[in-house]
Design an enzyme around this catalytic site. Sequence first.
Site, PDB file in Angstrom:
ATOM      1  N   ASP A  74       0.833  -1.266   0.209  1.00  0.00           N
ATOM      2  CA  ASP A  74       0.004   0.066  -0.026  1.00  0.00           C
ATOM      3  C   ASP A  74       0.921   1.140  -0.030  1.00  0.00           C
ATOM      4  OD1 ASP A  74      -2.664   1.187   0.062  1.00  0.00           O
ATOM      5  OD2 ASP A  74      -2.588   1.532   2.131  1.00  0.00           O
ATOM      6  N   LEU A  89      10.752 -20.494  -5.468  1.00  0.00           N
ATOM      7  CA  LEU A  89       9.719 -19.464  -4.625  1.00  0.00           C
ATOM      8  C   LEU A  89       8.375 -19.702  -5.122  1.00  0.00           C
ATOM      9  CD1 LEU A  89       9.460 -17.118  -2.644  1.00  0.00           C
ATOM     10  CD2 LEU A  89       9.569 -15.607  -4.855  1.00  0.00           C
ATOM     11  N   HIS A 120       1.999   3.733  -9.244  1.00  0.00           N
ATOM     12  CA  HIS A 120       1.858   2.362  -9.482  1.00  0.00           C
ATOM     13  C   HIS A 120       3.020   1.675 -10.139  1.00  0.00           C
ATOM     14  CE1 HIS A 120      -1.894   2.372  -7.563  1.00  0.00           C
ATOM     15  NE2 HIS A 120      -2.737   3.161  -8.405  1.00  0.00           N
TER      16      HIS A 120
HETATM   17  C1  IPE Z   1      -5.287  -2.702   0.075  1.00  0.00           C
HETATM   18  O1  IPE Z   1      -5.048  -1.229  -0.338  1.00  0.00           O
HETATM   19  C2  IPE Z   1      -5.378  -3.461  -1.473  1.00  0.00           C
HETATM   20  C3  IPE Z   1      -3.831  -3.513  -1.889  1.00  0.00           C
HETATM   21  C4  IPE Z   1      -2.909  -3.028  -1.511  1.00  0.00           C
HETATM   22  C5  IPE Z   1      -4.136  -4.312  -3.379  1.00  0.00           C
HETATM   23  P1  IPE Z   1      -6.452  -0.288  -0.419  1.00  0.00           P
HETATM   24  O2  IPE Z   1      -5.500   0.996  -0.437  1.00  0.00           O
HETATM   25  O3  IPE Z   1      -7.157  -0.720  -1.462  1.00  0.00           O
HETATM   26  O4  IPE Z   1      -7.080  -0.453   1.046  1.00  0.00           O
HETATM   27  P2  IPE Z   1      -7.751   0.625   1.810  1.00  0.00           P
HETATM   28  O5  IPE Z   1      -8.698   1.360   0.940  1.00  0.00           O
HETATM   29  O6  IPE Z   1      -6.719   1.445   2.328  1.00  0.00           O
HETATM   30  O7  IPE Z   1      -8.307  -0.097   2.909  1.00  0.00           O
HETATM   31  C1  IPE Z   2      -1.809   0.282  -3.438  1.00  0.00           C
HETATM   32  O1  IPE Z   2      -1.471   1.737  -3.273  1.00  0.00           O
HETATM   33  C2  IPE Z   2      -1.854  -0.496  -4.694  1.00  0.00           C
HETATM   34  C3  IPE Z   2      -3.186  -0.699  -4.842  1.00  0.00           C
HETATM   35  C4  IPE Z   2      -4.316  -0.741  -4.057  1.00  0.00           C
HETATM   36  C5  IPE Z   2      -3.388  -1.457  -6.149  1.00  0.00           C
HETATM   37  P1  IPE Z   2      -2.577   2.678  -3.218  1.00  0.00           P
HETATM   38  O2  IPE Z   2      -3.034   3.007  -4.772  1.00  0.00           O
HETATM   39  O3  IPE Z   2      -4.047   2.226  -2.489  1.00  0.00           O
HETATM   40  O4  IPE Z   2      -2.003   3.984  -2.644  1.00  0.00           O
HETATM   41  P2  IPE Z   2      -2.666   5.144  -1.496  1.00  0.00           P
HETATM   42  O5  IPE Z   2      -3.032   4.212  -0.194  1.00  0.00           O
HETATM   43  O6  IPE Z   2      -3.759   5.639  -2.111  1.00  0.00           O
HETATM   44  O7  IPE Z   2      -1.336   5.859  -1.032  1.00  0.00           O
HETATM   45 MG    MG Z   3      -4.132   2.237  -0.449  1.00  0.00          MG
END
Ligand code: IPE
Ligand code: IPE
Ligand code: MG
Length: 246
Positions: free
Chosen positions: A24, A135, A41
């Site tokens: 995240d 792995l 991303h």
């Molecule tokens: C969790 O992150 C999902 C992934 C890392 C793929 P999100 O950004 O979607 O989760 P929330 O919204 O902070 O709970």
């Molecule tokens: C995690 O990063 C990647 C996915 C959930 C696909 P985020 O896109 O949720 O990044 P933040 O949490 O907004 O910083």
């Molecule tokens: Mg996120």
Amino acid sequence: MKSDNNPESIDLSKLPRHVAIIMDGNGRWAKKKLKNRVEGHKKGADAVRNIVTASGNVGINILTLYAFSTENWERPRTEVKALMKLLENFFISERDNIIKNKVKLQVIGQVWRLPKNVQNLIRELTDTTKENTGLILNLAISYGGREDILSAFKKIIKKIKLDKLKPEEMNEETISSHLYTAGLADPDLLIRTGGAMRVSNFLLWQIAYSELYISKTLWPDFNKEEFLEIIEDFRLRERRFGRVSK
Ligand code: IPE
Ligand code: IPE
Ligand code: MG
């Protein structure tokens, strides 16, 4: 023994067999740099590469990465589209590396919801690597912990209806073996980057006794050094599983 972050010097005892990561913080990383979320991303995909390599070198057996949740489908269409394109690029660009390093690729989640070309790449690469002994790289894509449990219920009920399973013979292993992670040991260690203190619908059944580690580092900045420090932290923990100290 204290690791000096050199994979060769890590003490193999008490190494986690299965590490799961909620990757995240890509969006916040981009925002901080005044960039578009998609740039976050993209940078995140580089971090994936590094952590997969480090996991193989350290001797972890299974690495499960949360790449896209069932809830992430609700993000703006342009972001979802960009993420699907990145997945496509990842499977194409990493194919040779994955094969060379004897990685066994598996995908958990609602694969049928992904674009056809991504589904085809996944099918081809999981099939090509299915006998690999290195792995196990387990990618959670279009994955939700509740959906995992729901789909397990449906499979189990179907077997009961066909008289292939007796309800009174069901146990916890019956449920585990019908989840997307069937056949894989539960995660020993669950890491979340980006600092949020929640599990966001990841592996709900499987993390019953996983050790948790929340890092404030945003996923694109997460590197091998921090990963090895977290593994070192894990090794020093005492896992009691509800029992008392030895
Ligand atoms: C969790 O992150 C999902 C992934 C890392 C793929 P999100 O950004 O979607 O989760 P929330 O919204 O902070 O709970
Ligand atoms: C995690 O990063 C990647 C996915 C959930 C696909 P985020 O896109 O949720 O990044 P933040 O949490 O907004 O910083
Ligand atoms: Mg996120």
